[in-house]
Write a protein that holds these residues in place. Structure first.
Motif, PDB file in Angstrom:
ATOM      1  N   PHE A 271      40.550  34.854  50.386  1.00 37.55           N
ATOM      2  CA  PHE A 271      39.413  35.359  50.650  1.00 37.55           C
ATOM      3  C   PHE A 271      39.240  36.884  50.150  1.00 37.55           C
ATOM      4  O   PHE A 271      38.138  37.206  49.562  1.00 37.55           O
ATOM      5  CB  PHE A 271      39.297  35.248  52.321  1.00 37.55           C
ATOM      6  CG  PHE A 271      37.938  35.618  52.659  1.00 37.55           C
ATOM      7  CD1 PHE A 271      36.800  35.011  52.806  1.00 37.55           C
ATOM      8  CD2 PHE A 271      37.784  37.066  53.280  1.00 37.55           C
ATOM      9  CE1 PHE A 271      36.059  35.425  53.451  1.00 37.55           C
ATOM     10  CE2 PHE A 271      36.724  37.556  53.790  1.00 37.55           C
ATOM     11  CZ  PHE A 271      35.879  36.795  53.681  1.00 37.55           C
ATOM     12  N   VAL A 272      40.238  37.739  50.427  1.00 37.01           N
ATOM     13  CA  VAL A 272      40.148  38.973  50.197  1.00 37.01           C
ATOM     14  C   VAL A 272      40.237  39.130  48.586  1.00 37.01           C
ATOM     15  O   VAL A 272      39.358  40.122  48.034  1.00 37.01           O
ATOM     16  CB  VAL A 272      41.381  39.721  50.475  1.00 37.01           C
ATOM     17  CG1 VAL A 272      41.427  41.175  49.979  1.00 37.01           C
ATOM     18  CG2 VAL A 272      41.299  40.019  52.033  1.00 37.01           C
ATOM     19  N   VAL A 273      40.992  38.508  47.817  1.00 38.97           N
ATOM     20  CA  VAL A 273      40.761  38.298  46.326  1.00 38.97           C
ATOM     21  C   VAL A 273      39.492  38.027  45.838  1.00 38.97           C
ATOM     22  O   VAL A 273      39.155  38.848  44.839  1.00 38.97           O
ATOM     23  CB  VAL A 273      41.796  37.429  45.752  1.00 38.97           C
ATOM     24  CG1 VAL A 273      41.605  37.396  44.149  1.00 38.97           C
ATOM     25  CG2 VAL A 273      43.403  37.920  46.214  1.00 38.97           C
ATOM     26  N   ALA A 274      38.663  37.174  46.437  1.00 39.43           N
ATOM     27  CA  ALA A 274      37.459  36.818  45.963  1.00 39.43           C
ATOM     28  C   ALA A 274      36.405  38.065  46.376  1.00 39.43           C
ATOM     29  O   ALA A 274      35.526  38.064  45.711  1.00 39.43           O
ATOM     30  CB  ALA A 274      37.225  35.585  46.649  1.00 39.43           C
ATOM     31  N   GLN A 275      36.578  38.647  47.463  1.00 39.78           N
ATOM     32  CA  GLN A 275      35.793  39.631  47.851  1.00 39.78           C
ATOM     33  C   GLN A 275      35.761  40.770  46.828  1.00 39.78           C
ATOM     34  O   GLN A 275      34.798  41.333  46.399  1.00 39.78           O
ATOM     35  CB  GLN A 275      36.241  40.282  49.138  1.00 39.78           C
ATOM     36  CG  GLN A 275      35.785  39.323  50.275  1.00 39.78           C
ATOM     37  CD  GLN A 275      36.342  40.133  51.663  1.00 39.78           C
ATOM     38  OE1 GLN A 275      37.141  40.444  51.882  1.00 39.78           O
ATOM     39  NE2 GLN A 275      35.205  40.175  52.517  1.00 39.78           N
ATOM     40  N   MET A 276      36.980  40.925  46.396  1.00 42.04           N
ATOM     41  CA  MET A 276      37.294  42.122  45.345  1.00 42.04           C
ATOM     42  C   MET A 276      36.768  41.713  44.112  1.00 42.04           C
ATOM     43  O   MET A 276      36.733  42.795  43.142  1.00 42.04           O
ATOM     44  CB  MET A 276      38.792  42.265  45.510  1.00 42.04           C
ATOM     45  CG  MET A 276      39.177  43.140  46.771  1.00 42.04           C
ATOM     46  SD  MET A 276      38.676  44.940  46.828  1.00 42.04           S
ATOM     47  CE  MET A 276      39.676  45.781  48.032  1.00 42.04           C
ATOM     48  N   THR A 277      36.565  40.419  43.702  1.00 38.55           N
ATOM     49  CA  THR A 277      36.449  40.140  42.197  1.00 38.55           C
ATOM     50  C   THR A 277      35.220  39.373  41.923  1.00 38.55           C
ATOM     51  O   THR A 277      34.648  39.580  40.815  1.00 38.55           O
ATOM     52  CB  THR A 277      37.587  39.219  41.682  1.00 38.55           C
ATOM     53  OG1 THR A 277      37.724  38.063  42.710  1.00 38.55           O
ATOM     54  CG2 THR A 277      39.014  40.139  41.659  1.00 38.55           C
ATOM     55  N   THR A 278      34.417  38.706  42.892  1.00 38.72           N
ATOM     56  CA  THR A 278      33.331  37.909  42.401  1.00 38.72           C
ATOM     57  C   THR A 278      32.150  38.236  43.369  1.00 38.72           C
ATOM     58  O   THR A 278      30.897  37.479  43.222  1.00 38.72           O
ATOM     59  CB  THR A 278      33.588  36.439  42.579  1.00 38.72           C
ATOM     60  OG1 THR A 278      34.057  36.212  44.109  1.00 38.72           O
ATOM     61  CG2 THR A 278      34.917  36.101  41.882  1.00 38.72           C
ATOM     62  N   SER A 279      32.356  39.083  44.526  1.00 38.72           N
ATOM     63  CA  SER A 279      31.081  39.357  45.217  1.00 38.72           C
ATOM     64  C   SER A 279      29.901  39.908  44.631  1.00 38.72           C
ATOM     65  O   SER A 279      30.187  40.891  43.679  1.00 38.72           O
ATOM     66  CB  SER A 279      31.498  40.340  46.569  1.00 38.72           C
ATOM     67  OG  SER A 279      30.452  40.679  47.042  1.00 38.72           O
TER      68      SER A 279
END
Length: 310
Positions: A271-279
């Protein structure tokens, strides 16, 4: 007007209640903690100790206040970073307030004949499937299905779908990432201690809103504006690779450490990795045009500086 504010001692409520009182409204303000009653009374509100998950107590309190407007700001966010790999566990209490708590307030509104309900939703960093332009209110939130965060997404959708459907003047305000006095001290602490790394390329785009700007937008929605969903964010969506090093610089910290996504994933979760890369971030065009609201801090750049200097 008579305004019933739930979650009145949270980050936003602490600014919203005095703003409503100053504007001449009669405010009933709720808190779960008896120790915060005196502060609400000093702010000019009539305090009520209330558990938002207690349906009968919520209905009784609303009927007693007979409000023209109900404001749903109930969360159970503590600012801690525990269980960050399991967002649904971290936000379990908030998810319950966004589902059962929302239903309780809407039941109360129907019983009391309250036509306008203004509810809090989310326009912060999200695990979008892929990068793209800032999202408008008409865009479907195409979040990546992450099992550890499915409950949070469902809770947000419940607020956004149910509030406009169940009351004649249902308004949902999607707030960007809060910052400002008392709003996100945990972020400043993490940046100062270099505990917030730049993951992957830092390509995830964040939309922020300074806390007093968020309170002003809420007062505006309470007083006027057509039903619907509004993004309450500033004018300047920005990728993590821009705002995070900038914040580190103005707090006097070293640049944030850089961590590849593959290495960060076991430590912080998908979840955090996606927030930091695709938001993708959000657009505020509808709120500015339809509500006639303008953020005092058009960009997080000036807002962050004022926040840190204050």
């Amino acid at each position: 007007m008579r305004v019933f504010v739930t979650g009145a001692t949270g980050a936003l409520g602490r600014y919203l209640v005095p703003g409503l009182v100053t504007a001449g409204h009669e405010v009933t303000a709720t808190t779960r903690k008896p120790g915060r009653v005196a502060g609400l009374r000093e702010a000019g509100a009539e305090p009520v100790v209330l558990d938002g998950l207690d349906r009968e107590a919520v209905i009784a309190a609303v009927l007693d206040a007979a409000p023209d407007v109900i404001v749903h700001q109930m969360t159970a966010l503590t600012g801690g970073m525990r269980d960050i790999r399991k967002p649904d566990k971290l936000f379990a209490a908030t998810n319950a307030l966004r589902t059962r708590g929302t239903d309780n307030l809407l039941d109360a509104a129907e019983r009391a004949g309250t036509r306008r309900v203004v509810a809090q939703s989310y326009a912060g960093l999200g695990p979008d499937r892929r990068p793209g332009p800032p999202k408008t209110e008409e865009d479907h939130d195409d979040w990546r299905p992450i099992p550890a965060a499915s409950g949070g997404r469902a809770a947000i959708e419940h607020v956004e779908e149910t509030v406009p459907a169940r009351v004649p003047e249902g308004i949902v305000l999607r707030y960007g990432g809060f910052y400002g006095p008392g709003a996100s001290d945990v972020l400043l602490d993490a940046v100062r201690r270099r505990r917030m790394p730049l993951i992957g390329g830092g390509t995830g785009v964040a939309s922020f809103i300074e806390i007093t700007d968020a309170a002003l937008a809420t007062v505006t929605a309470i007083e006027s504006g057509p039903p619907g969903v509004y993004n309450i964010v500033d004018d300047d969506p920005a990728p993590v690779r821009e705002w995070l090093p900038y914040l580190a610089e103005i707090v006097g910290a070293k640049p944030p450490p850089r961590v590849p996504a593959w290495l960060a994933r076991p430590a912080v979760g998908e979840f955090v990795v996606a927030q930091m890369t695709t938001s993708r971030g959000y657009s505020n065009a509808k709120a500015k045009k339809t509500l006639g609201w303008e953020p005092r801090y058009a960009s997080w750049r000036e807002g962050f500086r004022a926040w840190v200097a204050g």
